[in-house]
Motif scaffolding. Structure first.
Motif, PDB file in Angstrom:
ATOM      1  N   ASP A  38     -11.409   5.526  -1.088  1.00  0.00           N
ATOM      2  CA  ASP A  38     -10.484   5.704  -2.194  1.00  0.00           C
ATOM      3  C   ASP A  38     -11.154   6.311  -3.416  1.00  0.00           C
ATOM      4  O   ASP A  38     -10.672   6.154  -4.521  1.00  0.00           O
ATOM      5  CB  ASP A  38      -9.858   4.351  -2.600  1.00  0.00           C
ATOM      6  CG  ASP A  38      -9.093   3.730  -1.471  1.00  0.00           C
ATOM      7  OD1 ASP A  38      -9.025   2.513  -1.453  1.00  0.00           O
ATOM      8  OD2 ASP A  38      -8.558   4.464  -0.634  1.00  0.00           O
ATOM      9  N   ARG A  81      -6.927  10.437   0.840  1.00  0.00           N
ATOM     10  CA  ARG A  81      -7.782   9.354   0.367  1.00  0.00           C
ATOM     11  C   ARG A  81      -9.040   9.188   1.223  1.00  0.00           C
ATOM     12  O   ARG A  81      -9.469   8.089   1.525  1.00  0.00           O
ATOM     13  CB  ARG A  81      -7.005   8.036   0.310  1.00  0.00           C
ATOM     14  CG  ARG A  81      -5.768   8.081  -0.566  1.00  0.00           C
ATOM     15  CD  ARG A  81      -4.971   6.820  -0.478  1.00  0.00           C
ATOM     16  NE  ARG A  81      -5.711   5.685  -1.019  1.00  0.00           N
ATOM     17  CZ  ARG A  81      -5.258   4.434  -0.976  1.00  0.00           C
ATOM     18  NH1 ARG A  81      -4.105   4.184  -0.408  1.00  0.00           N
ATOM     19  NH2 ARG A  81      -5.973   3.446  -1.471  1.00  0.00           N
ATOM     20  N   THR A 138     -11.742  -6.246  11.205  1.00  0.00           N
ATOM     21  CA  THR A 138     -11.820  -5.772   9.828  1.00  0.00           C
ATOM     22  C   THR A 138     -13.203  -6.074   9.275  1.00  0.00           C
ATOM     23  O   THR A 138     -13.967  -6.870   9.827  1.00  0.00           O
ATOM     24  CB  THR A 138     -10.777  -6.454   8.920  1.00  0.00           C
ATOM     25  OG1 THR A 138     -11.098  -7.852   8.800  1.00  0.00           O
ATOM     26  CG2 THR A 138      -9.371  -6.312   9.488  1.00  0.00           C
ATOM     27  N   SER A 144      -5.686   1.253   7.810  1.00  0.00           N
ATOM     28  CA  SER A 144      -6.588   0.469   6.970  1.00  0.00           C
ATOM     29  C   SER A 144      -6.445   0.808   5.494  1.00  0.00           C
ATOM     30  O   SER A 144      -6.931   0.075   4.631  1.00  0.00           O
ATOM     31  CB  SER A 144      -8.040   0.700   7.409  1.00  0.00           C
ATOM     32  OG  SER A 144      -8.356   2.084   7.383  1.00  0.00           O
ATOM     33  N   GLN A 145      -5.773   1.923   5.161  1.00  0.00           N
ATOM     34  CA  GLN A 145      -5.561   2.315   3.766  1.00  0.00           C
ATOM     35  C   GLN A 145      -4.190   1.912   3.238  1.00  0.00           C
ATOM     36  O   GLN A 145      -3.914   2.099   2.054  1.00  0.00           O
ATOM     37  CB  GLN A 145      -5.715   3.834   3.635  1.00  0.00           C
ATOM     38  CG  GLN A 145      -7.105   4.351   3.963  1.00  0.00           C
ATOM     39  CD  GLN A 145      -7.156   5.864   3.959  1.00  0.00           C
ATOM     40  OE1 GLN A 145      -6.269   6.519   4.518  1.00  0.00           O
ATOM     41  NE2 GLN A 145      -8.175   6.432   3.347  1.00  0.00           N
ATOM     42  N   LEU A 146      -3.335   1.375   4.094  1.00  0.00           N
ATOM     43  CA  LEU A 146      -1.993   0.991   3.660  1.00  0.00           C
ATOM     44  C   LEU A 146      -2.082  -0.224   2.745  1.00  0.00           C
ATOM     45  O   LEU A 146      -2.715  -1.229   3.080  1.00  0.00           O
ATOM     46  CB  LEU A 146      -1.119   0.668   4.874  1.00  0.00           C
ATOM     47  CG  LEU A 146       0.329   0.267   4.576  1.00  0.00           C
ATOM     48  CD1 LEU A 146       1.080   1.398   3.884  1.00  0.00           C
ATOM     49  CD2 LEU A 146       1.052  -0.136   5.854  1.00  0.00           C
ATOM     50  N   THR A 147      -1.454  -0.139   1.580  1.00  0.00           N
ATOM     51  CA  THR A 147      -1.442  -1.223   0.609  1.00  0.00           C
ATOM     52  C   THR A 147      -0.007  -1.686   0.367  1.00  0.00           C
ATOM     53  O   THR A 147       0.946  -0.948   0.643  1.00  0.00           O
ATOM     54  CB  THR A 147      -2.047  -0.762  -0.727  1.00  0.00           C
ATOM     55  OG1 THR A 147      -1.208   0.264  -1.295  1.00  0.00           O
ATOM     56  CG2 THR A 147      -3.458  -0.222  -0.526  1.00  0.00           C
ATOM     57  N   PRO A 148       0.178  -2.880  -0.186  1.00  0.00           N
ATOM     58  CA  PRO A 148       1.548  -3.332  -0.505  1.00  0.00           C
ATOM     59  C   PRO A 148       2.274  -2.381  -1.444  1.00  0.00           C
ATOM     60  O   PRO A 148       3.494  -2.209  -1.333  1.00  0.00           O
ATOM     61  CB  PRO A 148       1.309  -4.709  -1.144  1.00  0.00           C
ATOM     62  CG  PRO A 148       0.029  -5.195  -0.544  1.00  0.00           C
ATOM     63  CD  PRO A 148      -0.816  -3.966  -0.378  1.00  0.00           C
ATOM     64  N   ASP A 149       1.560  -1.773  -2.386  1.00  0.00           N
ATOM     65  CA  ASP A 149       2.214  -0.850  -3.318  1.00  0.00           C
ATOM     66  C   ASP A 149       2.782   0.365  -2.597  1.00  0.00           C
ATOM     67  O   ASP A 149       3.900   0.800  -2.872  1.00  0.00           O
ATOM     68  CB  ASP A 149       1.214  -0.392  -4.381  1.00  0.00           C
ATOM     69  CG  ASP A 149       0.883  -1.495  -5.377  1.00  0.00           C
ATOM     70  OD1 ASP A 149       1.690  -2.436  -5.495  1.00  0.00           O
ATOM     71  OD2 ASP A 149      -0.177  -1.423  -6.016  1.00  0.00           O
ATOM     72  N   VAL A 150       2.012   0.920  -1.660  1.00  0.00           N
ATOM     73  CA  VAL A 150       2.500   2.067  -0.884  1.00  0.00           C
ATOM     74  C   VAL A 150       3.680   1.651  -0.019  1.00  0.00           C
ATOM     75  O   VAL A 150       4.682   2.369   0.089  1.00  0.00           O
ATOM     76  CB  VAL A 150       1.364   2.654  -0.020  1.00  0.00           C
ATOM     77  CG1 VAL A 150       1.897   3.742   0.911  1.00  0.00           C
ATOM     78  CG2 VAL A 150       0.249   3.198  -0.896  1.00  0.00           C
ATOM     79  N   LYS A 206       5.822  -0.559  -0.607  1.00  0.00           N
ATOM     80  CA  LYS A 206       7.009  -0.859  -1.417  1.00  0.00           C
ATOM     81  C   LYS A 206       7.745   0.391  -1.872  1.00  0.00           C
ATOM     82  O   LYS A 206       8.979   0.389  -1.967  1.00  0.00           O
ATOM     83  CB  LYS A 206       6.580  -1.677  -2.639  1.00  0.00           C
ATOM     84  CG  LYS A 206       7.722  -2.059  -3.564  1.00  0.00           C
ATOM     85  CD  LYS A 206       7.230  -2.896  -4.731  1.00  0.00           C
ATOM     86  CE  LYS A 206       6.374  -2.061  -5.671  1.00  0.00           C
ATOM     87  NZ  LYS A 206       6.006  -2.819  -6.901  1.00  0.00           N
ATOM     88  N   LEU A 215      -0.739  -5.631   7.721  1.00  0.00           N
ATOM     89  CA  LEU A 215       0.352  -5.477   6.761  1.00  0.00           C
ATOM     90  C   LEU A 215       1.669  -5.134   7.451  1.00  0.00           C
ATOM     91  O   LEU A 215       2.745  -5.559   7.004  1.00  0.00           O
ATOM     92  CB  LEU A 215      -0.008  -4.404   5.737  1.00  0.00           C
ATOM     93  CG  LEU A 215       0.774  -4.429   4.416  1.00  0.00           C
ATOM     94  CD1 LEU A 215       0.603  -5.772   3.714  1.00  0.00           C
ATOM     95  CD2 LEU A 215       0.305  -3.304   3.506  1.00  0.00           C
TER      96      LEU A 215
END
Length: 465
Positions: free
Chosen positions: A12, A49, A235, A293-299, A301, A317
Motif C-alpha cells: 500500500d 496498490r 495469513t 489480501s488487500q480488500l478492506t472493510p472500507d472498500v 462498503k 472478509l
C-alpha cells in the motif's frame, strides 16, 4: 514443504512518480505523448496498490531515455534489493514482475487508438509506439501487417478505395444491426442476472483476485531460504502466532508479505474486465483490481465487489459472510464442496492426472449476495483452475446465464449455483448446472461465522500443497 517460485508482493505504499525521460519510440518526437501515457499507466498501477510494480514502472520510465536499457541485475539491485541474502533470487523477482507489468500495460492500452506504451519482450526498455505498430508477443513472435499486393497503380487504387468504402459502410450497418439485435434479445450483460443487480449504480466496481500467502523458510543454517505456502498458515498473523508458540524454530521462518495469484485467476479477471468494459452500463464506472489480501472493510462498503478465484483463496472478509449464506462447506482438503444439508460431496479431480485421455471433473461456483451497504457481492469461483476458466466464460455469456432459475431479477435476494465442469488435463470442456438455490442472506454481515478449529503447532509438520 516444497519451494515455490517467487510470487507477487502487493503493498500500500506507492512511490513518487519519476521525472520522465524518453527516447521517442513512436518516431513522432513527442515527449508529451510519452508523459501522458506514463501518467495514465502510473494511475492504473496506483489503483492496483502494488508498490513493487509501481517502483519497477517508475524505474523503467525514468530510464526510458538512456542509451542502453537497464539490465536484469541493475533492476534487481535498484528496485528489488531489500538487504536480504541472495538466496531470495531477486533475478527471478525481476522476471516475474516484468511479466506482470507487460501484461498490465497491454491490458490498459488494449483499445487505445493512438500512441501507447509498450514493453517489448527481450528488453527492459519502456517505449511509446503507435497502435498500428506490430507488437511482439510473449513467445517472441512479432505480428506483421499483411504485405501490399504487387502492381497497385493509381487506377487500381481508385477501385480499391471504392471497394474499401463500401466495405466500411457494410461493416457499420452490420454493427448497428447487430447491436440492435443484441439489445432486442437481451444479450447485454446488464440485462442478465446476476449482473443486473449491479446495473444502475454509480459506485466503483472492485474486482478481487483470490490469492495465497507465502512465507520464507530456511531449512537449515547456511542453506538458501525458500518460499512456502502452507494452508495451516493462511495469513501473516498466523505466522506470528506460530513464531510465538514455537520460539525454538521461529528464526527459521520469516514474513516477506508475499502473495501468489494463479494464472487462471488472472486470465479469468481479464475475461470479466473486458466484458464489463464492453457493456455501456459498466464501461463508465471505475473498475478497480485488487488481491483478496488487500480488500478492506472500507472498500467493501463503497463498491460493488466481484470476487474471482479459487474458493480457497477468498479471504476472511468475504469468506465468513459466504460461509453463513451458502449451503456448501469447503472441506479441509480444499478440493471438495460438501452440501451441508444432504452431506453430498462434490469432489474436484484437480491436476493429479494419470491418463490425460480421460475427461475429469472440476466444480465451478457462482453466487450473488446483497452487500453490507446496499451494494452487491458476486462470487465467480471454482475448486481448481480449469473450473475457474470455465466460470469466467460462463459468467460473461448471457445465453448461458439465462439457464439459471427463470424469473430471477438481479440477485433475487441472494442465490448460489454449482456447475460440474468437464476437463481434459488443464483444459475445460464445458459445464452443466448441478445446483441452483437461494442463499440465507439475512444477517450475514452482522454475525461472525463460526471460527474453524485452529492448530498452529501443526504448521511445523503439515505438508504444503
Amino acid at each position: 514443504m516444497p519451494a515455490i517460485p517467487p510470487p507477487d508482493s502487493p503493498s500500500d505504499s506507492p512511490t513518487a512518480p519519476p521525472a520522465s525521460k524518453h527516447d521517442d519510440a513512436a518516431g513522432d518526437g513527442s515527449d508529451t505523448a510519452f508523459d501522458v501515457a506514463v501518467a495514465r499507466m502510473r494511475d492504473a498501477l496506483e489503483r492496483s496498490r502494488s508498490d513493487k510494480l509501481l517502483a519497477l514502472f517508475d524505474h523503467l520510465a525514468a530510464r526510458a531515455g538512456d542509451a542502453a536499457a537497464p539490465s536484469e541485475a541493475q533492476i534487481a539491485a535498484e528496485v528489488f534489493a531489500d538487504g536480504r541474502s541472495a538466496a531470495h533470487r531477486p533475478d527471478a523477482n525481476v522476471r516475474v514482475y516484468v511479466h506482470r507489468l507487460r501484461r498490465l500495460i497491454e491490458t490498459e492500452f488494449a483499445h487505445e487508438p493512438g500512441p501507447r506504451l509498450h514493453l517489448p519482450v527481450g528488453t527492459y526498455r519502456l517505449v511509446l509506439v503507435d497502435a498500428a505498430t506490430p507488437a511482439q508477443h510473449e513467445d517472441g513472435i512479432t505480428a506483421q501487417p499483411p504485405a501490399a499486393p504487387p502492381g497497385t497503380g493509381p487506377a487500381r487504387a481508385g477501385v480499391i478505395a471504392v471497394v474499401a468504402f463500401l466495405a466500411v459502410v457494410a461493416v457499420v450497418l452490420g454493427s448497428v444491426l447487430a447491436v440492435r439485435w443484441q439489445r432486442g434479445a437481451g444479450d447485454r450483460l446488464d440485462g442478465a442476472a446476476p449482473w443486473s443487480a449491479l446495473a444502475g449504480a454509480s459506485r466503483p466496481i472492485t474486482v478481487v483476485m483470490g490469492d495465497y500467502y507465502f512465507f520464507a523458510e530456511t531449512p537449515a543454517p547456511g542453506m538458501p531460504a525458500r518460499l512456502v505456502w502452507d494452508r495451516a498458515v493462511p495469513t501473516r498473523e498466523d505466522l506470528i502466532i506460530f513464531q510465538i508458540l514455537n520460539p525454538e524454530t521461529a528464526g527459521a521462518v520469516t514474513d516477506g508479505d508475499q502473495h501468489y495469484v494463479t494464472s487462471a485467476t488472472m486470465t479469468a479477471v481479464a475475461t470479466i474486465r473486458a466484458a464489463l468494459l464492453r457493456d455501456p452500463a459498466f464501461a463508465q464506472r471505475p473498475i478497480r483490481l485488487i488481491a483478496a489480501s488487500q480488500l478492506t472493510p472500507d472498500v467493501l462498503k463503497v463498491s460493488d465487489v466481484v470476487y474471482v478465484g479459487q474458493l480457497s483463496g477468498i479471504g476472511s472478509l468475504l469468506r465468513d459472510p459466504l460461509a453463513q449464506a451458502s449451503g456448501f462447506r469447503l472441506d479441509t482438503g480444499l478440493d471438495s464442496l460438501v452440501d451441508v444439508k444432504g452431506g453430498k460431496a462434490y469432489h474436484s479431480d484437480g491436476m493429479e492426472l494419470r491418463d490425460e485421455r480421460i475427461a475429469r471433473r472440476d466444480y465451478g461456483y457462482l453466487a450473488c449476495l446483497p452487500g453490507p451497504a446496499g451494494n452487491t457481492v458476486l462470487v465467480i469461483a471454482a475448486l481448481r483452475d480449469p473450473g475457474l476458466r470455465e466460470m469466467a466464460e460462463l459468467a460473461t455469456d448471457t445465453g448461458r446465464l439465462r439457464g439459471l432459475r427463470r424469473g430471477r431479477i438481479g440477485c433475487g435476494g441472494g442465490f448460489e449455483a454449482l456447475f460440474q465442469v468437464r476437463t481434459l488435463g488443464s483444459a475445460n470442456l464445458g459445464a452443466s448446472l448441478a445446483v441452483d438455490r437461494p442463499t440465507r442472506s439475512q444477517g450475514i454481515w452482522d454475525n461472525a461465522a463460526p471460527a474453524p478449529e485452529y492448530h498452529p503447532i501443526a504448521a511445523a509438520t503439515a505438508p504444503a500443497r
